[in-house]
Enzyme design. Structure first.
Site, short mmCIF file in Angstrom:
data_model
loop_
_atom_site.label_atom_id
_atom_site.label_comp_id
_atom_site.label_asym_id
_atom_site.label_seq_id
_atom_site.Cartn_x
_atom_site.Cartn_y
_atom_site.Cartn_z
N GLY A 1 13.30 -7.12 -65.41
CA GLY A 1 13.61 -7.53 -66.78
C GLY A 1 12.35 -7.63 -67.61
O GLY A 1 11.26 -7.32 -67.13
N SER B 1 -0.56 -11.64 -61.05
CA SER B 1 -0.11 -12.38 -62.23
C SER B 1 1.40 -12.64 -62.21
O SER B 1 1.86 -13.75 -62.49
CB SER B 1 -0.50 -11.62 -63.51
OG SER B 1 0.03 -10.31 -63.50
N PHE B 2 2.20 -11.63 -61.83
CA PHE B 2 3.65 -11.79 -61.81
C PHE B 2 4.08 -12.67 -60.64
O PHE B 2 4.92 -13.56 -60.78
CB PHE B 2 4.33 -10.42 -61.75
CG PHE B 2 5.83 -10.46 -61.94
CD1 PHE B 2 6.43 -11.37 -62.79
CD2 PHE B 2 6.64 -9.56 -61.26
CE1 PHE B 2 7.81 -11.39 -62.97
CE2 PHE B 2 8.01 -9.57 -61.43
CZ PHE B 2 8.60 -10.49 -62.28
N ASN C 1 0.84 -1.28 -68.76
CA ASN C 1 1.14 0.11 -69.08
C ASN C 1 0.88 0.40 -70.56
O ASN C 1 0.32 1.45 -70.90
CB ASN C 1 2.59 0.43 -68.70
CG ASN C 1 2.80 0.36 -67.20
OD1 ASN C 1 2.35 1.20 -66.45
ND2 ASN C 1 3.45 -0.71 -66.75
N LYS D 1 10.85 2.65 -67.35
CA LYS D 1 10.41 2.18 -68.68
C LYS D 1 8.90 2.14 -68.77
O LYS D 1 8.33 2.16 -69.87
CB LYS D 1 11.04 0.84 -69.03
CG LYS D 1 10.74 -0.32 -68.10
CD LYS D 1 9.41 -0.99 -68.37
CE LYS D 1 9.05 -1.95 -67.25
NZ LYS D 1 7.68 -2.48 -67.37
N GLU E 1 1.69 0.47 -63.04
CA GLU E 1 2.58 1.26 -62.19
C GLU E 1 3.00 2.57 -62.84
O GLU E 1 3.32 3.55 -62.17
CB GLU E 1 3.83 0.45 -61.83
CG GLU E 1 3.57 -0.77 -60.96
CD GLU E 1 3.35 -0.43 -59.50
OE1 GLU E 1 3.28 0.77 -59.16
OE2 GLU E 1 3.24 -1.37 -58.69
#
Length: 352
Positions: free
Chosen positions: A153, A19-20, A273, A208, A298
Site C-alpha cells: 500500500g 526504514s520500512f 524510486n 508501481k 526496487e
C-alpha cells in the site's frame, strides 16, 4: 493436524530493520512484544541498549537478535521486511526453523528470478512467468510454511514512523492471515484492509515502482501537473497490462495497493524510486545514484526484469521499455519523454 495459533502473549517477529521494517516494528510494538532480526551486531546492540536504529528512537518493547532459531521459536507470526535482492538468501537462512504452524507476512515490493542452475538473465535472453517469483512464491518454494501473506500500500516509511494517518493491505489466500495481520497492525491511525488476491497485490507494489521512477524524472525536469496526470494514468494502464500477464487481477490494481500506492510514490520525495528518477533528470548517472543511496530502489531491478519479460511475451510496455533505455543504455530523459508523447495511444481505457 491442529494448526498452532498466535496468541496475544506471543511475541511477533520482524526480520529486517530498514526504514520500512522499523516503521512496521514500531506499529506492531503498540500491541505486542516484538523480536527483530538484524544482520549486524552493532544494530542489535543499539536496539537493545539504546532503543534506537541508526540514531532514530524506536519502541521500548522491540528487542534485537541475530539468532533466527530463537526468533522462530518465540514467534508464531513473522514479518519479513527485507530487500528482494537478499530475500531468498534470508528465507533460506530461516527455513530450517520455520514450520507449518508459522504465519509469515512479507512487505517486500520486488521480484526474484527463478532460472536454471548456473544461468543468468543475460544467458537466457527471454523470460516467462515461470522464471519470475513473487516474494510469497519464494517463501512457499523455500520453506514448509503454508499460511503466507503480503503487506502492500501507500506506506512511506517516514510518515508511518511519524504516526501520520495511513492504510495498508494484507493479502493472502487464507482469511486467517488477513485477520491476524489486521489484529496486529490496525491502530487509530493505521487502517488495514484485506484482499484474497495475494499475487495481484504483490504485483501492484512491484510494478508501481517503475512508474514512480518516471514520476521522479518528470519532477526533475520541472514539468507540471498535466504531465504528471498523463504519466500516472498511462502508467496505470501499463501496470494493469503487465500485472494481468503475470497473473494478477484487475481489482487489486485499482485498489489501495495499486493506484493508492502509485499516486503516493509518484508524488513523494520520500520514495526511493521517485528519488532515482529525479536525480537521473538532474544529470546524475545510475551508478552515482545507487552508490550514494542508503537503501535499495526496487524499481531499478523491476524495470530490467519487466523489459525482458515483455520481449519474451511479444508485448509492448512503452514506459518500461523507454525507462530501461534511460537506466541502462544512456538514453536521455528528454528523448524518452519525446518518444512517449509521440507514441500512438489511440484509446484511453481499454481494459474494463
Amino acid at each position: 493436524m491442529t494448526l498452532k495459533n498466535s496468541s496475544k502473549e506471543k511475541s511477533v517477529g520482524v526480520v529486517g530493520m530498514g526504514s520500512f521494517g522499523t516503521a512496521i516494528a514500531n506499529i506492531l510494538a503498540e500491541k505486542s512484544k516484538v523480536i527483530a532480526y538484524v544482520r549486524r551486531a552493532e544494530v542489535m546492540d543499539e536496539i537493545n541498549q539504546h532503543h534506537s536504529v541508526d540514531g532514530i528512537s524506536i519502541h521500548k518493547d522491540i528487542i534485537g537478535t541475530q539468532d533466527p532459531e530463537m526468533l522462530c521459536k518465540a514467534c508464531d507470526t513473522i514479518f519479513f521486511m527485507i530487500p528482494s535482492s537478499a530475500f531468498q538468501e534470508v528465507i533460506r537462512l530461516f527455513s530450517p526453523y520455520l514450520y507449518p504452524y508459522h504465519l509469515v507476512i512479507h512487505g517486500t515490493k520486488g521480484l526474484c528470478l527463478n532460472l536454471p542452475k548456473g544461468k543468468t538473465l543475460s544467458d537466457i535472453g527471454k523470460i516467462s512467468r515461470e522464471n519470475i517469483l513473487t516474494m510469497s512464491e519464494v517463501i512457499l518454494k523455500e520453506t514448509v510454511v503454508v499460511r503466507v501473506g503480503c503487506l502492500a500500500g501507500p506506506n512511506l516509511a517516514k510518515e508511518l514512523y511519524q504516526g501520520q494517518p495511513a492504510a495498508t493491505v494484507v493479502a493472502s489466500k487464507y482469511n486467517e492471515v488477513i485477520l491476524e495481520g489486521q489484529r496486529l497492525l490496525r491502530t487509530d491511525k493505521f487502517q488495514v484492509y484485506g484482499n484474497s488476491d495475494i499475487v495481484g497485490v504483490e504485483l501492484s507494489g512491484v510494478l508501481k515502482n517503475i512508474i514512480a521512477i518516471a514520476g521522479g524524472a518528470l519532477a526533475g525536469l520541472g514539468l507540471g501537473e498535466n504531465a504528471k496526470g498523463l504519466l500516472i494514468s498511462r502508467g496505470m494502464v501499463e501496470l494493469i497490462y503487465l500485472g494481468n500477464a503475470l497473473g494478477g487481477s484487475l481489482k487489486s490494481f485499482i485498489g489501495l495497493a495499486g493506484i493508492g500506492d502509485l499516486v503516493a510514490t509518484c508524488n513523494s520525495t520520500l520514495s526511493r524510486n521517485f528519488t532515482v528518477g529525479y536525480r537521473l533528470a538532474q544529470g546524475e548517472s545510475l551508478e552515482q545514484i545507487t552508490n550514494t543511496m542508503e537503501e535499495v530502489a526496487e524499481g531499478i531491478n523491476t524495470v530490467k526484469l519487466m523489459k525482458t519479460f515483455v520481449e519474451g511475451k511479444g508485448m509492448r510496455a512503452p514506459i518500461t521499455e523507454n525507462l530501461y533505455k534511460v537506466l541502462f543504455e544512456d538514453l536521455k530523459i528528454e528523448e524518452a519523454l519525446q518518444y512517449l508523447m509521440k507514441y500512438p495511444f489511440s484509446v484511453d481505457v481499454d481494459f474494463l
